[in-house]
Design a protein around this motif. Structure first.
Motif, PDB file in Angstrom:
ATOM      1  N   GLU A 172      78.750  -4.339  44.638  1.00  0.00           N
ATOM      2  CA  GLU A 172      79.419  -4.777  45.361  1.00  0.00           C
ATOM      3  C   GLU A 172      79.032  -4.613  47.342  1.00  0.00           C
ATOM      4  O   GLU A 172      78.464  -5.773  47.962  1.00  0.00           O
ATOM      5  CB  GLU A 172      80.589  -5.546  45.283  1.00  0.00           C
ATOM      6  CG  GLU A 172      81.562  -6.787  46.322  1.00  0.00           C
ATOM      7  CD  GLU A 172      81.066  -7.979  45.892  1.00  0.00           C
ATOM      8  OE1 GLU A 172      80.996  -8.645  47.294  1.00  0.00           O
ATOM      9  OE2 GLU A 172      80.208  -8.419  44.514  1.00  0.00           O
ATOM     10  N   ARG A 173      78.828  -3.580  47.485  1.00  0.00           N
ATOM     11  CA  ARG A 173      78.162  -3.237  48.328  1.00  0.00           C
ATOM     12  C   ARG A 173      77.237  -2.196  48.964  1.00  0.00           C
ATOM     13  O   ARG A 173      76.474  -1.904  50.117  1.00  0.00           O
ATOM     14  CB  ARG A 173      78.705  -1.471  49.088  1.00  0.00           C
ATOM     15  CG  ARG A 173      80.640  -2.116  49.054  1.00  0.00           C
ATOM     16  CD  ARG A 173      81.932  -1.219  48.611  1.00  0.00           C
ATOM     17  NE  ARG A 173      82.514  -1.854  49.201  1.00  0.00           N
ATOM     18  CZ  ARG A 173      84.029  -3.002  48.615  1.00  0.00           C
ATOM     19  NH1 ARG A 173      83.666  -2.816  47.579  1.00  0.00           N
ATOM     20  NH2 ARG A 173      84.814  -2.950  48.905  1.00  0.00           N
ATOM     21  N   THR A 174      75.765  -3.033  47.309  1.00  0.00           N
ATOM     22  CA  THR A 174      74.760  -2.735  47.836  1.00  0.00           C
ATOM     23  C   THR A 174      74.000  -4.452  48.143  1.00  0.00           C
ATOM     24  O   THR A 174      74.286  -5.312  47.288  1.00  0.00           O
ATOM     25  CB  THR A 174      73.916  -2.084  47.178  1.00  0.00           C
ATOM     26  OG1 THR A 174      74.162  -2.940  45.553  1.00  0.00           O
ATOM     27  CG2 THR A 174      74.536  -0.756  47.449  1.00  0.00           C
ATOM     28  N   THR A 175      72.780  -4.923  48.877  1.00  0.00           N
ATOM     29  CA  THR A 175      72.114  -6.281  49.053  1.00  0.00           C
ATOM     30  C   THR A 175      71.052  -6.253  47.962  1.00  0.00           C
ATOM     31  O   THR A 175      70.111  -5.251  47.448  1.00  0.00           O
ATOM     32  CB  THR A 175      71.297  -6.197  50.370  1.00  0.00           C
ATOM     33  OG1 THR A 175      72.456  -5.701  51.712  1.00  0.00           O
ATOM     34  CG2 THR A 175      71.091  -7.190  50.550  1.00  0.00           C
ATOM     35  N   GLU A 176      71.171  -7.477  47.310  1.00  0.00           N
ATOM     36  CA  GLU A 176      70.160  -7.523  45.590  1.00  0.00           C
ATOM     37  C   GLU A 176      69.075  -7.437  47.072  1.00  0.00           C
ATOM     38  O   GLU A 176      68.514  -8.200  48.164  1.00  0.00           O
ATOM     39  CB  GLU A 176      70.311  -8.585  45.259  1.00  0.00           C
ATOM     40  CG  GLU A 176      69.745  -9.246  44.529  1.00  0.00           C
ATOM     41  CD  GLU A 176      69.761 -10.889  43.634  1.00  0.00           C
ATOM     42  OE1 GLU A 176      68.805 -11.673  43.100  1.00  0.00           O
ATOM     43  OE2 GLU A 176      71.076 -11.180  44.016  1.00  0.00           O
ATOM     44  N   GLY A 177      68.202  -6.510  45.648  1.00  0.00           N
ATOM     45  CA  GLY A 177      66.319  -6.624  45.906  1.00  0.00           C
ATOM     46  C   GLY A 177      66.267  -5.175  47.231  1.00  0.00           C
ATOM     47  O   GLY A 177      65.616  -4.829  47.712  1.00  0.00           O
ATOM     48  N   SER A 178      67.464  -4.714  47.369  1.00  0.00           N
ATOM     49  CA  SER A 178      67.539  -3.752  48.657  1.00  0.00           C
ATOM     50  C   SER A 178      67.541  -1.799  48.286  1.00  0.00           C
ATOM     51  O   SER A 178      67.490  -1.891  47.065  1.00  0.00           O
ATOM     52  CB  SER A 178      68.715  -3.516  50.097  1.00  0.00           C
ATOM     53  OG  SER A 178      69.874  -2.696  48.993  1.00  0.00           O
ATOM     54  N   ALA A 179      66.712  -0.835  48.956  1.00  0.00           N
ATOM     55  CA  ALA A 179      66.163   0.668  48.707  1.00  0.00           C
ATOM     56  C   ALA A 179      67.689   1.052  48.721  1.00  0.00           C
ATOM     57  O   ALA A 179      68.014   1.590  47.918  1.00  0.00           O
ATOM     58  CB  ALA A 179      65.775   1.577  49.476  1.00  0.00           C
ATOM     59  N   ASP A 180      69.149   0.212  49.159  1.00  0.00           N
ATOM     60  CA  ASP A 180      69.966   0.892  48.581  1.00  0.00           C
ATOM     61  C   ASP A 180      70.584   0.737  46.873  1.00  0.00           C
ATOM     62  O   ASP A 180      71.709   1.609  46.319  1.00  0.00           O
ATOM     63  CB  ASP A 180      70.965   0.500  49.830  1.00  0.00           C
ATOM     64  CG  ASP A 180      71.574   1.349  50.875  1.00  0.00           C
ATOM     65  OD1 ASP A 180      70.539   2.215  50.696  1.00  0.00           O
ATOM     66  OD2 ASP A 180      71.756   0.400  51.971  1.00  0.00           O
ATOM     67  N   ARG A 181      70.292  -0.420  46.410  1.00  0.00           N
ATOM     68  CA  ARG A 181      71.016  -0.956  45.231  1.00  0.00           C
ATOM     69  C   ARG A 181      69.368   0.071  44.592  1.00  0.00           C
ATOM     70  O   ARG A 181      70.001   0.230  43.188  1.00  0.00           O
ATOM     71  CB  ARG A 181      70.771  -2.803  45.086  1.00  0.00           C
ATOM     72  CG  ARG A 181      70.607  -2.701  43.112  1.00  0.00           C
ATOM     73  CD  ARG A 181      71.106  -4.630  43.557  1.00  0.00           C
ATOM     74  NE  ARG A 181      72.129  -4.627  44.049  1.00  0.00           N
ATOM     75  CZ  ARG A 181      73.107  -5.819  43.365  1.00  0.00           C
ATOM     76  NH1 ARG A 181      72.552  -6.847  43.353  1.00  0.00           N
ATOM     77  NH2 ARG A 181      74.303  -5.729  44.238  1.00  0.00           N
ATOM     78  N   SER A 182      68.554   0.247  45.097  1.00  0.00           N
ATOM     79  CA  SER A 182      67.898   0.668  44.155  1.00  0.00           C
ATOM     80  C   SER A 182      68.613   2.380  43.686  1.00  0.00           C
ATOM     81  O   SER A 182      68.272   3.242  42.262  1.00  0.00           O
ATOM     82  CB  SER A 182      66.641   1.211  44.311  1.00  0.00           C
ATOM     83  OG  SER A 182      65.770  -0.033  44.722  1.00  0.00           O
ATOM     84  N   LEU A 183      68.809   2.625  44.688  1.00  0.00           N
ATOM     85  CA  LEU A 183      69.952   4.008  45.097  1.00  0.00           C
ATOM     86  C   LEU A 183      71.166   3.843  44.279  1.00  0.00           C
ATOM     87  O   LEU A 183      71.509   4.917  43.279  1.00  0.00           O
ATOM     88  CB  LEU A 183      70.173   4.678  46.524  1.00  0.00           C
ATOM     89  CG  LEU A 183      70.266   6.209  46.250  1.00  0.00           C
ATOM     90  CD1 LEU A 183      69.638   7.454  45.545  1.00  0.00           C
ATOM     91  CD2 LEU A 183      70.787   6.353  47.432  1.00  0.00           C
ATOM     92  N   ALA A 184      72.211   2.739  43.709  1.00  0.00           N
ATOM     93  CA  ALA A 184      72.995   2.706  42.740  1.00  0.00           C
ATOM     94  C   ALA A 184      72.271   2.605  41.492  1.00  0.00           C
ATOM     95  O   ALA A 184      73.063   3.480  40.843  1.00  0.00           O
ATOM     96  CB  ALA A 184      73.505   1.353  43.764  1.00  0.00           C
TER      97      ALA A 184
END
Length: 505
Positions: A172-184
């Motif tokens: 929920e706290r990461t943006t779809e398609g972002s590097a943060d979501r990749s890390l998650a």
């Protein structure tokens, strides 16, 4: 730490092994919660997977179950079940690190590596589970099996729920398609790998009783001949196959439907999955009591249609643009699906065992497992192949009401995944029809079974609710029915009495 089987196991060693068996469930369920199901599909979509890729990925846990057949021969030849279970578990869980690494790359190659790693993981898991099941069956005493596995189930349900909600919070706290979501996603799979390796370590400390001497070679054809020549069991297999096609044609794409067609985030899917797990957990005891009191077929004739109707009702989510209504509708359907699939899973497993003759249960259960693996594995692949076909089609029905005050229109549109849910309903109805042909001792009419389900539900509401109005709602209809019956009987008695008096000279 030895992986060799023991000819003698002391009481203390056995008790220690049973405690470790429960502890192992906490680690293995953590791995499953963070690296399978909704998270696995969401990770694949994050990598750019097409509908076909999602279907092939969803088929992996089922198709690879066929490896249990050669695993039987390997277990019989090596006769070292713990060694097989530990080695396959460790190598399989290591594939999660490979899958985690693909989060930082783009293109078709990372997707291919991701898919192959998942198949290796599922294949080794299926291979090892053959040795694991036989080993644990020999370790746990007959009168302790229920207690041990009930505790394992409790740990599994609790850890899965908590891990799923934690994953939803992170996504929920990461943006779809972002590097943060990749890390998650990468972090979830790394943690899943760690808990999986801890699970393998715990397994290595559980004692293994030595296997009895081999009883001779039995060919696969000889193993399957008896179940396939049993007419009643063949009818059950037709039900199993059609049911698995109905379910796995649509359910692997729920995440795709909610994220891509409805526009919600993956975290919403995780919350819905948690609701479904809660309903499943609470419903298991309810369905278990009904199967003990009546029959497995009677439970299936109620729970299976409820599950299929829930899948078809997913179409309703695409008919509204009101997000609050859609979320509420999806939550209701996931609760209903979680509760009903608990009855289907419990009763379908029990009926396969019940229809297996004593002394030949292994062959019957193996045949049933093969049918499930083939049907459940091929259905999502076919679904993925047809995805582009249905994506380019749309069916629209328009209902309109005209009056002097104006005209009201009620459009009903079917597009893309809606067709899957409708097809699942067709296959599901056929499966229920095939189930009606299966003979099981002690079965009752569906109407009586529905009355029992409704009766138990109403009693639960009366016992669990402090709302007076709700209690009156549940109590009023039966009282009216009783009064109506009494009035009808009284009127009939008076009519007969008057008729007899009129007939007298």
């Amino acid at each position: 730490m030895s992986l060799a089987p023991q000819t003698e196991i002391s009481s203390a060693e056995r008790e220690s092994g049973l405690r470790l068996l429960v502890l192992e469930a906490a680690f293995s369920s953590g791995t499953g919660a963070l690296t399978s199901g909704v998270i696995l599909t969401a990770f694949a979509l994050h990598l750019g997977a097409s509908n076909l890729w999602v279907g092939v990925l969803a088929s992996a846990p089922f198709i690879t179950q066929l490896l249990q057949l050669p695993a039987i021969s390997v277990v019989e030849r090596l006769r070292a079940r713990k060694r097989i279970a530990v080695v396959t578990s460790a190598i399989g869980r290591a594939m999660l690190l490979v899958m985690a690494a693909t989060a930082f790359f783009t293109g078709a190659l990372p997707l291919l590596v991701f898919l192959l790693a998942q198949y290796v993981l599922c294949g080794l898991s299926a291979f090892g589970s053959c040795a694991w099941n036989a080993w644990i069956r020999d370790l746990a005493p007959e009168d302790r099996l229920g207690n041990v596995f009930a505790r394992r189930t409790t740990w599994t349900a609790g850890i899965t729920l908590v891990a799923g909600l934690a994953a939803a919070f992170i996504l929920e706290r990461t943006t779809e398609g972002s590097a943060d979501r990749s890390l998650a996603f990468a972090a979830m799979f790394v943690v899943g790998c760690v808990t999986g390796l801890l699970s393998a370590t715990v397994v290595s400390r559980i004692p293994e009783p030595a296997m009895p001497p081999p009883s001779g070679h039995i060919s696969l054809l000889e193993l399957l001949r008896a179940p396939l020549s049993d007419v009643n069991f063949r009818r059950l297999l037709i039900f199993v196959v059609s049911w698995q096609v109905a379910v796995n044609l649509a359910t692997p794409f729920f995440t795709v439907f909610i994220v891509k067609q409805l526009g919600f985030d993956v975290s919403m899917v995780m919350v819905l999955s948690a609701l479904s797990q809660l309903a499943n957990l609470f419903a298991l005891r309810f369905w278990g009591a009904l199967t003990d009191r009546f029959s497995n077929k009677s439970v299936l004739l109620v729970s299976a249609p409820a599950y299929i109707l829930s899948i078809v009702a997913m179409i309703g989510a695409s008919q509204s643009s009101n997000d609050i209504f859609v979320i509420g509708w999806l939550a209701f359907l996931h609760l209903l699906m979680g509760a009903s699939v608990a009855g289907v899973t419990l009763a379908s497993t029990n009926i396969a065992l019940k229809l297996s003759p004593k002394g030949a249960a292994t062959a019957y259960v193996a045949t049933n497992a093969m049918a499930i693996a083939l049907a459940a594995g091929l259905a999502p692949i076919v679904g993925g192949l047809l995805a582009d076909f249905f994506a380019a089609r749309q069916l629209e029905l328009l209902l309109s009401w005209s009056s002097p005050a104006g005209t009201l229109s009620f459009p009903f549109r079917l597009s893309h995944w809606d067709f899957y849910f409708l097809l699942a309903g067709v296959f599901g109805l056929y499966a229920v029809h095939r189930l009606s042909m299966v003979a099981e001792e002690g079965e009752i009419e569906r109407r009586e079974m529905v009355e029992q389900v409704v009766g138990r539900t109403l009693r639960a509401i009366r016992n669990g609710s402090s709302v007076a109005g709700l209690r009156m709602i549940t109590e009023l209809p039966p009282s009216l029915l009783r009064d109506a019956k009494l009035r009808f009987r009284l009127a009939r008695m008076r009519k007969r009495r008057s008729q007899r008096r009129a007939a007298l000279p």
